[in-house]
Design a protein around this motif. Sequence first.
Motif, PDB file in Angstrom:
ATOM      1  N   LEU A 118       0.810  -1.219   0.000  1.00  0.00           N
ATOM      2  CA  LEU A 118       0.000   0.000   0.000  1.00  0.00           C
ATOM      3  C   LEU A 118       0.844   1.270   0.000  1.00  0.00           C
ATOM      4  N   GLY A 119       2.092   1.160  -0.459  1.00  0.00           N
ATOM      5  CA  GLY A 119       2.946   2.329  -0.583  1.00  0.00           C
ATOM      6  C   GLY A 119       3.595   2.807   0.694  1.00  0.00           C
ATOM      7  N   THR A 120       3.441   2.060   1.769  1.00  0.00           N
ATOM      8  CA  THR A 120       4.081   2.463   3.017  1.00  0.00           C
ATOM      9  C   THR A 120       5.578   2.240   2.916  1.00  0.00           C
ATOM     10  N   THR A 121       6.348   3.154   3.486  1.00  0.00           N
ATOM     11  CA  THR A 121       7.800   3.005   3.418  1.00  0.00           C
ATOM     12  C   THR A 121       8.374   2.356   4.671  1.00  0.00           C
ATOM     13  N   ALA A 122       7.678   2.431   5.789  1.00  0.00           N
ATOM     14  CA  ALA A 122       8.214   1.885   7.035  1.00  0.00           C
ATOM     15  C   ALA A 122       8.468   0.388   6.917  1.00  0.00           C
ATOM     16  N   VAL A 123       9.529  -0.059   7.561  1.00  0.00           N
ATOM     17  CA  VAL A 123       9.801  -1.487   7.698  1.00  0.00           C
ATOM     18  C   VAL A 123       8.872  -1.990   8.790  1.00  0.00           C
ATOM     19  N   LYS A 124       8.155  -3.074   8.525  1.00  0.00           N
ATOM     20  CA  LYS A 124       7.125  -3.552   9.450  1.00  0.00           C
ATOM     21  C   LYS A 124       7.641  -4.510  10.514  1.00  0.00           C
ATOM     22  N   TRP A 125       8.729  -5.254  10.228  1.00  0.00           N
ATOM     23  CA  TRP A 125       9.198  -6.243  11.202  1.00  0.00           C
ATOM     24  C   TRP A 125      10.601  -6.709  10.822  1.00  0.00           C
ATOM     25  N   ASN A 126      11.181  -7.494  11.710  1.00  0.00           N
ATOM     26  CA  ASN A 126      12.497  -8.092  11.469  1.00  0.00           C
ATOM     27  C   ASN A 126      12.478  -8.962  10.215  1.00  0.00           C
ATOM     28  N   PHE A 127      13.620  -9.083   9.595  1.00  0.00           N
ATOM     29  CA  PHE A 127      13.844  -9.919   8.419  1.00  0.00           C
ATOM     30  C   PHE A 127      13.129  -9.405   7.171  1.00  0.00           C
ATOM     31  N   THR A 128      12.900  -8.083   7.120  1.00  0.00           N
ATOM     32  CA  THR A 128      12.537  -7.443   5.860  1.00  0.00           C
ATOM     33  C   THR A 128      13.818  -7.415   5.023  1.00  0.00           C
ATOM     34  N   LYS A 129      13.685  -7.668   3.730  1.00  0.00           N
ATOM     35  CA  LYS A 129      14.862  -7.819   2.865  1.00  0.00           C
ATOM     36  C   LYS A 129      14.765  -6.895   1.658  1.00  0.00           C
ATOM     37  N   PHE A 130      15.924  -6.378   1.246  1.00  0.00           N
ATOM     38  CA  PHE A 130      16.020  -5.558   0.032  1.00  0.00           C
ATOM     39  C   PHE A 130      17.090  -6.168  -0.861  1.00  0.00           C
ATOM     40  N   LEU A 131      16.749  -6.375  -2.129  1.00  0.00           N
ATOM     41  CA  LEU A 131      17.700  -6.885  -3.113  1.00  0.00           C
ATOM     42  C   LEU A 131      18.199  -5.707  -3.948  1.00  0.00           C
ATOM     43  N   ILE A 132      19.503  -5.555  -4.001  1.00  0.00           N
ATOM     44  CA  ILE A 132      20.164  -4.469  -4.721  1.00  0.00           C
ATOM     45  C   ILE A 132      20.852  -5.065  -5.946  1.00  0.00           C
ATOM     46  N   GLY A 133      20.652  -4.448  -7.106  1.00  0.00           N
ATOM     47  CA  GLY A 133      21.264  -4.927  -8.338  1.00  0.00           C
ATOM     48  C   GLY A 133      22.712  -4.482  -8.486  1.00  0.00           C
ATOM     49  N   ARG A 134      23.374  -5.032  -9.473  1.00  0.00           N
ATOM     50  CA  ARG A 134      24.776  -4.682  -9.747  1.00  0.00           C
ATOM     51  C   ARG A 134      24.951  -3.194 -10.030  1.00  0.00           C
ATOM     52  N   ASP A 135      23.866  -2.529 -10.462  1.00  0.00           N
ATOM     53  CA  ASP A 135      23.918  -1.098 -10.761  1.00  0.00           C
ATOM     54  C   ASP A 135      23.753  -0.230  -9.515  1.00  0.00           C
ATOM     55  N   GLY A 136      23.612  -0.869  -8.339  1.00  0.00           N
ATOM     56  CA  GLY A 136      23.497  -0.132  -7.095  1.00  0.00           C
ATOM     57  C   GLY A 136      22.104   0.368  -6.783  1.00  0.00           C
ATOM     58  N   GLN A 137      21.093  -0.101  -7.527  1.00  0.00           N
ATOM     59  CA  GLN A 137      19.718   0.324  -7.297  1.00  0.00           C
ATOM     60  C   GLN A 137      18.885  -0.828  -6.703  1.00  0.00           C
ATOM     61  N   VAL A 138      17.863  -0.461  -5.951  1.00  0.00           N
ATOM     62  CA  VAL A 138      16.983  -1.457  -5.336  1.00  0.00           C
ATOM     63  C   VAL A 138      16.161  -2.149  -6.424  1.00  0.00           C
ATOM     64  N   ASP A 154      14.907 -14.565  -8.212  1.00  0.00           N
ATOM     65  CA  ASP A 154      15.232 -13.146  -8.336  1.00  0.00           C
ATOM     66  C   ASP A 154      16.735 -12.919  -8.211  1.00  0.00           C
ATOM     67  N   ILE A 155      17.368 -13.625  -7.306  1.00  0.00           N
ATOM     68  CA  ILE A 155      18.818 -13.484  -7.118  1.00  0.00           C
ATOM     69  C   ILE A 155      19.556 -13.954  -8.370  1.00  0.00           C
ATOM     70  N   GLU A 156      19.147 -15.089  -8.901  1.00  0.00           N
ATOM     71  CA  GLU A 156      19.799 -15.596 -10.118  1.00  0.00           C
ATOM     72  C   GLU A 156      19.618 -14.624 -11.284  1.00  0.00           C
ATOM     73  N   ALA A 157      18.424 -14.052 -11.418  1.00  0.00           N
ATOM     74  CA  ALA A 157      18.185 -13.075 -12.492  1.00  0.00           C
ATOM     75  C   ALA A 157      19.059 -11.835 -12.296  1.00  0.00           C
ATOM     76  N   ALA A 158      19.183 -11.370 -11.062  1.00  0.00           N
ATOM     77  CA  ALA A 158      20.018 -10.202 -10.785  1.00  0.00           C
ATOM     78  C   ALA A 158      21.493 -10.498 -11.062  1.00  0.00           C
ATOM     79  N   LEU A 159      21.921 -11.713 -10.722  1.00  0.00           N
ATOM     80  CA  LEU A 159      23.317 -12.084 -10.983  1.00  0.00           C
ATOM     81  C   LEU A 159      23.595 -12.202 -12.480  1.00  0.00           C
ATOM     82  N   ALA A 160      22.589 -12.579 -13.243  1.00  0.00           N
ATOM     83  CA  ALA A 160      22.754 -12.751 -14.696  1.00  0.00           C
ATOM     84  C   ALA A 160      22.742 -11.410 -15.428  1.00  0.00           C
ATOM     85  N   ALA A 161      22.147 -10.391 -14.808  1.00  0.00           N
ATOM     86  CA  ALA A 161      22.060  -9.071 -15.462  1.00  0.00           C
ATOM     87  C   ALA A 161      23.438  -8.416 -15.528  1.00  0.00           C
ATOM     88  N   VAL A 162      23.670  -7.726 -16.618  1.00  0.00           N
ATOM     89  CA  VAL A 162      24.967  -7.062 -16.784  1.00  0.00           C
ATOM     90  C   VAL A 162      24.853  -5.610 -16.385  1.00  0.00           C
TER      91      VAL A 162
END
Length: 162
Positions: A118-138, A154-162
């Motif tokens: 719903l567009g909230t930015t707050a982290v709601k609880w422990n073990f919230t995760k963010f995946l960052i690409g090789r370009d340094g963006q979320v 998702d991790i494999e796709a991010a690792l495959a991206a140039v």
Amino acid sequence: MPQFTDFELLALDGAPMPLSTFKGRVVLVVNVASMCGFTPQYAGLEQLWRSYKGRGLTIIGCPCDQFGHQEPGTEAEIGAFCSSRYDVSFPMSAKLEVNGDQAHPLWQWMRDAEPGVLGTTAVKWNFTKFLIGRDGQVIARYAPTATPESMVNDIEAALAAV
């Protein structure tokens, strides 16, 4: 536009951890806690780290005590717990805040870059995760209930991206 490598954390041992050292890598950043129902995810995070670090994945655990006082220990106690219980070898930051006026700037940036439900930015609880690409963006934000294993595609796709 800011990117992941513009920030710096303190490592669990108090040493500077400039995130520029992870330039060009895929990074999974997780707010962790030792006394949470999701704490067993440490095992899955460690497995991801061991399986994919050679292909360019870094995992960074960020201890946080903002949710139910589930990370009350000192940095030394947190390190001992992670090592003895889950054999954690991926990088860990010093304890930090992920929400509020004292939130670490990295967490502020990640929250703003990839809002939650719903567009909230707050982290709601422990073990919230963010995946960052090789370009340094979320690339993605994951709820605490998302297991490390559920992020493999998702991790494999991010690792495959140039």
